[in-house]
Design a protein around this motif. Sequence first.
Motif, PDB file in Angstrom:
ATOM      1  N   ILE A   1       0.857  -1.186   0.000  1.00 57.81           N
ATOM      2  CA  ILE A   1       0.000   0.000   0.000  1.00 57.81           C
ATOM      3  C   ILE A   1       0.892   1.234   0.000  1.00 57.81           C
ATOM      4  O   ILE A   1       1.784   1.361   0.855  1.00 57.81           O
ATOM      5  N   PRO A   2       0.713   2.194  -0.920  1.00 57.60           N
ATOM      6  CA  PRO A   2       1.502   3.438  -0.872  1.00 57.60           C
ATOM      7  C   PRO A   2       1.323   4.154   0.459  1.00 57.60           C
ATOM      8  O   PRO A   2       0.234   4.148   1.049  1.00 57.60           O
ATOM      9  N   GLY A   3       2.411   4.799   0.930  1.00 58.74           N
ATOM     10  CA  GLY A   3       2.371   5.419   2.253  1.00 58.74           C
ATOM     11  C   GLY A   3       1.567   6.696   2.317  1.00 58.74           C
ATOM     12  O   GLY A   3       0.983   7.024   3.347  1.00 58.74           O
ATOM     13  N   GLU A   4       1.544   7.457   1.224  1.00 61.92           N
ATOM     14  CA  GLU A   4       0.865   8.750   1.241  1.00 61.92           C
ATOM     15  C   GLU A   4      -0.607   8.601   0.900  1.00 61.92           C
ATOM     16  O   GLU A   4      -0.988   7.825   0.009  1.00 61.92           O
ATOM     17  N   GLY A   5      -1.464   9.331   1.584  1.00 67.60           N
ATOM     18  CA  GLY A   5      -2.885   9.382   1.280  1.00 67.60           C
ATOM     19  C   GLY A   5      -3.640   8.141   1.726  1.00 67.60           C
ATOM     20  O   GLY A   5      -3.099   7.233   2.363  1.00 67.60           O
ATOM     21  N   SER A   6      -4.939   8.105   1.384  1.00 72.95           N
ATOM     22  CA  SER A   6      -5.775   6.940   1.679  1.00 72.95           C
ATOM     23  C   SER A   6      -6.082   6.223   0.370  1.00 72.95           C
ATOM     24  O   SER A   6      -6.123   6.842  -0.702  1.00 72.95           O
ATOM     25  N   HIS A   7      -6.328   4.915   0.461  1.00 73.61           N
ATOM     26  CA  HIS A   7      -6.466   4.103  -0.734  1.00 73.61           C
ATOM     27  C   HIS A   7      -7.642   3.139  -0.556  1.00 73.61           C
ATOM     28  O   HIS A   7      -7.892   2.641   0.552  1.00 73.61           O
ATOM     29  N   GLN A   8      -8.328   2.837  -1.672  1.00 71.90           N
ATOM     30  CA  GLN A   8      -9.502   1.967  -1.627  1.00 71.90           C
ATOM     31  C   GLN A   8      -9.131   0.560  -2.094  1.00 71.90           C
ATOM     32  O   GLN A   8      -8.584   0.375  -3.186  1.00 71.90           O
TER      33      GLN A   8
END
Length: 481
Positions: A426-433
């Motif tokens: 999962i990328p560290g920046e922001g939120s992800h769906q």
Amino acid sequence: MSLDPSTIGRFKVLGTLGAGAMGTVYLAEDPLLKRTLAIKVVREGTGDAEVLLRFKREAEISARLNHPNAITIFDVGEAPELGPYLVMEYVEGESLSSLISRGPMSPDEVAGLLIQAADALAAVHGLGVLHRDIKPENMLVAKDGRLKLMDFGIALGDHGRLTATSTFLGTPAYAAPEVLNGARATPASDRWAFTLMAFEMLTGQLPFAAESVGATLYRIVHEAPAWPSDLTPDLAAVFGKALDKDPGKRFPDLPTFLRALIEALPLEPDRRAAHLAQLASAAPVRATTTLRLGRLHKASGGRNPWLWGGGALVVVLGLWFLALRSEPSRILSIESKPSGAEVFLDGTSLGRTPLRQVVVKGKADALRLEKSDYLPLEHRLKAEDKGLVLQLQAAPFSVRVASDPPGAAISLDGEPRGKTPAVIEIPGEGSHQLRLHLEGYQPWVGVPERHKALPDPIRLQKPKGKKGEGKLRKFFKGMFQ
């Protein structure tokens, strides 16, 4: 009506920074360089010749010193109606004595400021000069935490003395016992005053204070220092050694004293390590060398003066080359967003952000910040760097995705990521769906979070019929039977 001048020399007066029994300090601007300055002017009747001599001496020492923790002197002169004046660097901040007046300072702040002050004083001694008036009033602390040593007006070097009758100059409360007994001032007497200043920063008081100047001087010479009741035994031992009446029994130099002091201070382990690392990184400051060619030529006897002059030129060029190679130390403040990152300078830990008083020596330039859950950040220091605010980037993290039943298609922000079970990044920046899809089951949607595991497994649900759909099917089925 104000008697303040509108100009002093070529400098435009902007206001008054302070005034006292000895004179006034003005805020001014250099109209040519557009630089804000401070100008010190003594009051009338102080003795212009002596004051001018002291101002010139102060300017000479400043020019030779060129240290980031010492006030820079730009000019010295005489104004027709004001007398001698001294033009110096303007530091937006306050004196160390003003900070002490508000009560004992924190051990962490004291350690950081003392390392800077010791570095400046060691540089002064490296020039063969004694300051002779080390005290909190002669230390300025800028808003960014930089400390500046000032007031070399009564400094004594190896080129003579200010006046033939100046047997004692300085502030009596900070005078060393050997000087009060008539001995010549030495670097040890400056270190004595430095120790008293350190004690005052930590406790808010002086160990030989008395009701009168005479009583104070008697205690300095004849009595043991008086410790506050809450001074720890470790600190008492350090200060007891540093304030021994015999200079030979004191700490041999300021780094040795500061190392012992930092070890005895109640500091967090990481801050203690950072201060000790900063202290260990200090490099000796070489004295500015002046070649007295006339004296050398006279000693050369019958040597060809042209050959000798060429040799002297080589020496001068060599010194010039070394001077260019030497890198002056400087002060940095380092912050990170978010804070709490460990800072390394050329591999040596300096502590955790925010750091307000980092002394960078020589060619040290490799800065590295590390913080859990964030990518390491590397920064090459530039000459113009003073106050760094560095943005850390959140590191990617991994999550395990399992479903019941297995084999569900995984997508992250609309991009396919294989099928369950799987471990995905999962990328560290922001939120992800995160979305799971399996034929015959309802889609599952969630937002993965760092340090929070997903349900293991994620139980997929079969679609439910709409409300009333079963009764309607039975109704039509009965009609055709």
